[in-house]
Design a protein around this motif. Structure first.
Motif, PDB file in Angstrom:
ATOM      1  N   ILE A  18       0.648  -1.115  -0.086  1.00 21.90           N
ATOM      2  CA  ILE A  18       0.465  -0.240  -0.199  1.00 21.90           C
ATOM      3  C   ILE A  18       0.849   1.259  -0.565  1.00 21.90           C
ATOM      4  O   ILE A  18       0.947   2.254  -0.454  1.00 21.90           O
ATOM      5  CB  ILE A  18      -0.366   0.099   1.277  1.00 21.90           C
ATOM      6  N   GLU A  19       1.924   1.374   0.982  1.00 22.09           N
ATOM      7  CA  GLU A  19       3.043   2.187   0.973  1.00 22.09           C
ATOM      8  C   GLU A  19       3.439   2.954   0.066  1.00 22.09           C
ATOM      9  O   GLU A  19       3.762   4.030  -1.443  1.00 22.09           O
ATOM     10  CB  GLU A  19       3.797   1.856   2.504  1.00 22.09           C
ATOM     11  N   GLN A  20       4.231   1.440  -1.357  1.00 23.47           N
ATOM     12  CA  GLN A  20       4.944   1.642  -2.107  1.00 23.47           C
ATOM     13  C   GLN A  20       3.799   1.663  -3.264  1.00 23.47           C
ATOM     14  O   GLN A  20       4.096   3.508  -3.951  1.00 23.47           O
ATOM     15  CB  GLN A  20       4.972   0.056  -3.219  1.00 23.47           C
ATOM     16  N   THR A  21       2.441   1.771  -3.519  1.00 28.18           N
ATOM     17  CA  THR A  21       1.572   2.141  -4.591  1.00 28.18           C
ATOM     18  C   THR A  21       0.956   3.320  -4.122  1.00 28.18           C
ATOM     19  O   THR A  21       0.634   3.971  -4.943  1.00 28.18           O
ATOM     20  CB  THR A  21       0.696   0.720  -5.105  1.00 28.18           C
ATOM     21  N   LYS A  22       1.176   3.857  -3.447  1.00 24.84           N
ATOM     22  CA  LYS A  22       0.530   5.309  -2.858  1.00 24.84           C
ATOM     23  C   LYS A  22       1.686   6.415  -4.160  1.00 24.84           C
ATOM     24  O   LYS A  22       1.406   7.678  -3.608  1.00 24.84           O
ATOM     25  CB  LYS A  22       0.181   5.720  -1.963  1.00 24.84           C
ATOM     26  N   LYS A  23       3.324   5.730  -4.147  1.00 24.19           N
ATOM     27  CA  LYS A  23       3.844   6.967  -4.862  1.00 24.19           C
ATOM     28  C   LYS A  23       3.246   7.107  -5.842  1.00 24.19           C
ATOM     29  O   LYS A  23       3.425   6.121  -6.614  1.00 24.19           O
ATOM     30  CB  LYS A  23       5.250   6.328  -4.611  1.00 24.19           C
ATOM     31  N   PRO A  24       3.999   8.453  -5.813  1.00 26.85           N
ATOM     32  CA  PRO A  24       3.323   8.612  -7.433  1.00 26.85           C
ATOM     33  C   PRO A  24       4.323   8.180  -8.745  1.00 26.85           C
ATOM     34  O   PRO A  24       3.837   8.131  -9.537  1.00 26.85           O
ATOM     35  CB  PRO A  24       3.730  10.636  -7.769  1.00 26.85           C
ATOM     36  N   SER A  25       5.465   8.041  -8.237  1.00 25.68           N
ATOM     37  CA  SER A  25       6.386   7.402  -9.552  1.00 25.68           C
ATOM     38  C   SER A  25       5.532   5.790  -9.496  1.00 25.68           C
ATOM     39  O   SER A  25       5.818   4.941  -9.994  1.00 25.68           O
ATOM     40  CB  SER A  25       7.341   7.219  -8.865  1.00 25.68           C
ATOM     41  N   SER A  26       5.032   5.051  -8.934  1.00 21.13           N
ATOM     42  CA  SER A  26       4.344   3.605  -8.876  1.00 21.13           C
ATOM     43  C   SER A  26       3.877   3.843 -10.262  1.00 21.13           C
ATOM     44  O   SER A  26       2.614   4.599 -10.525  1.00 21.13           O
ATOM     45  CB  SER A  26       3.902   3.148  -7.760  1.00 21.13           C
ATOM     46  N   SER A  27       4.321   2.022 -10.717  1.00 17.52           N
ATOM     47  CA  SER A  27       3.585   1.339 -11.761  1.00 17.52           C
ATOM     48  C   SER A  27       1.869   1.371 -11.379  1.00 17.52           C
ATOM     49  O   SER A  27       1.115   0.414 -12.556  1.00 17.52           O
ATOM     50  CB  SER A  27       4.325   0.813 -12.637  1.00 17.52           C
ATOM     51  N   ALA A  28       1.835   0.784 -10.138  1.00 17.43           N
ATOM     52  CA  ALA A  28       1.000   0.088 -10.231  1.00 17.43           C
ATOM     53  C   ALA A  28      -0.145   0.712  -8.702  1.00 17.43           C
ATOM     54  O   ALA A  28      -0.326   1.331  -8.175  1.00 17.43           O
ATOM     55  CB  ALA A  28       1.346  -1.353  -9.053  1.00 17.43           C
TER      56      ALA A  28
END
Ligand code: GRF
Length: 203
Positions: A18-28
């Motif tokens: 969840i934390e990772q995919t919240k990042k604007p840079s995430s592809s997911a």
């Protein structure tokens, strides 16, 4: 890339995703969280993050095939493209795995192919391993045997218990799974025709 995360309990790996995919840079983008057990903490984590949840209770299905088929319908409902098994404690049927081949990721708390199966952390301790870790891999029909995407090593300390080693490996999981999801969701890593993971830079 639309992602589903399947859980069975605490959901600390889900939280990391969840934390990772919240990042604007995430592809997911995690579009749904599915648990095979009701009322687990992971479902609360998803709700608090504004992610839709579904419970598909395996005890309500007469067969694995029916359970997997229900999961598959939820995935279709949400237009899911990649599925992450994050502390998901069910074995999926061959037909489900084949349908999602190359799109189904799992995390295992050892450096595969060492210590497959349950209690991987305890297996490492009993074997006297000096190094263990975690593995994110594509799910294959053989359990804990799919192409490896990301691994992270973790030292085994002299006074380690199953609990202390598991906690250290869990921290590594929270780095490895988000990294692996980005590689697959961005298309940098995919499953090759030969069943091996293929990096764009290898092409
Ligand atoms: C942990 O044992 C972890 O090593 C494995 O699944 C279990 C629960 O993880 N991957 P989580 O906290 O529910 O993500």
């Amino acid at each position: 890339t639309k992602v589903a995360v399947l859980i069975s309990g605490t959901g600390t790996n889900l939280q990391a995703l969840i934390e990772q995919t919240k990042k604007p840079s995430s592809s997911a983008e995690i579009v749904v969280v599915i648990s095979n057990r009701p009322g687990v903490l992971g479902l609360k984590r998803a709700s608090m993050a504004g992610i839709q949840t579904r419970v598909v209770d395996h005890k309500l299905y007469g067969s694995r095939a029916e359970f997997d088929s229900t999961i598959d319908h939820v995935l279709a409902e949400f237009g899911v493209e990649v599925v992450c098994l994050a502390g998901f404690m069910r074995i999926l049927t061959g037909s489900f795995v084949r349908k999602w081949n190359g799109k189904l990721l799992n995390i295992h708390p050892s450096l595969l192919p060492s210590f497959k199966g349950v209690n991987a952390q305890k297996q490492a301790l009993l074997a006297g391993a000096r190094v263990s870790g975690c593995t994110v891999h594509f799910v294959a029909e053989e359990v804990d045997a799919g192409a490896i995407i990301v691994q992270e090593p973790v030292p085994v300390l002299m006074n380690d218990t199953e609990e202390s080693l598991s906690a250290r490996i869990l921290e590594a999981e929270h780095q490895a799974f988000p990294a692996a999801l980005e590689l697959v969701a961005s298309g940098v890593v995919r499953l090759g025709e030969d069943g091996q993971q293929q990096n764009l830079w290898h092409v």
